[in-house]
Design a protein around this motif. Structure first.
Motif: not given
Length: 217
Positions: A4-19
């Motif tokens: 896991r990469d915490p910074a990437y987690q935050a970034f990725q979450s914003k790209l997929i609003p349905t989950i």
């Protein structure tokens, strides 16, 4: 979780609003693809493919990558039939690209029609994506354009894929695809989004982009 990469987690979450962001671990795709290559075809992978539904976004992505690596066409389709109802976002849907499909265009064409007629948003999107990936080049026939044109949906992620399909068709098969824009054969939203995406493409000439601009509804 080791990957896991915490910074990437935050970034990725914003790209997929349905989950739910809590279901995103934050594993970058190169690391996930490496993991998929390491376990593909092993008993570990076989067991994992039976563990549905998954809790995490990356588990679904890993599942999709493992399906894409299945060398047998029938095996890949069977695995997809089991998995597609659980796909809940555009990113997981769009990474699915079974290598076995390339050698089976006639069978795949029939299967795509079934997927496109499904009630599940991401099953429809996946079917349209496969049509775009495999049938706009040497295996293209003009009648294939009718498949996405006939899809009637209120789902954003379905309509976005239809627009993406027709923008790609304009780039690869202009003469066959252009009448769908010229004659207003698509819904207004899909029509305008197709024009937008086509005008953003480097594969569309400046002259073609100007023609499309004038046809915006």
């Amino acid at each position: 979780f080791v990957l896991r990469d915490p910074a990437y987690q935050a970034f990725q979450s914003k790209l997929i609003p349905t989950i739910d962001p809590q279901t995103v671990i934050g594993v970058r795709m190169p690391a996930l693809r490496k993991l998929a290559r390491e376990i593909a075809g092993t008993p570990v992978a076989e067991g994992f493919l039976q563990e549905l539904p998954h809790r995490y976004y990356e588990e679904n992505n890993l599942h999709g990558l493992l399906i894409s690596a299945i060398p047998d066409y029938d095996g890949a389709v069977a695995a997809l039939e089991t998995f597609l109802p659980y796909v809940d976002n555009w990113a997981t849907c769009d990474l699915l690209s079974p290598k076995a499909f390339r050698k089976h265009p006639p069978e795949l064409r029939k299967q795509i029609r079934r997927w496109v007629e499904d009630a599940h948003t991401y099953t429809v999107r996946f079917g349209l994506g496969m049509l775009m990936s495999f049938y706009l080049d040497e295996d293209f026939k003009p009648e294939y354009l009718e498949i996405p044109a006939q899809v009637q949906s209120e789902e954003y992620y379905v309509n976005m894929m239809i627009a993406w399909f027709f923008a790609t068709a304009l780039a690869k098969q202009w003469d066959a695809a252009f009448p769908y824009i010229q004659e207003d054969r698509l819904s207004v939203w899909v029509h305008n989004k197709t024009i937008q995406k086509a005008r953003e493409s480097y594969r569309i000439t400046d002259e073609q982009k100007q023609i499309l601009k004038e046809l915006k509804r």
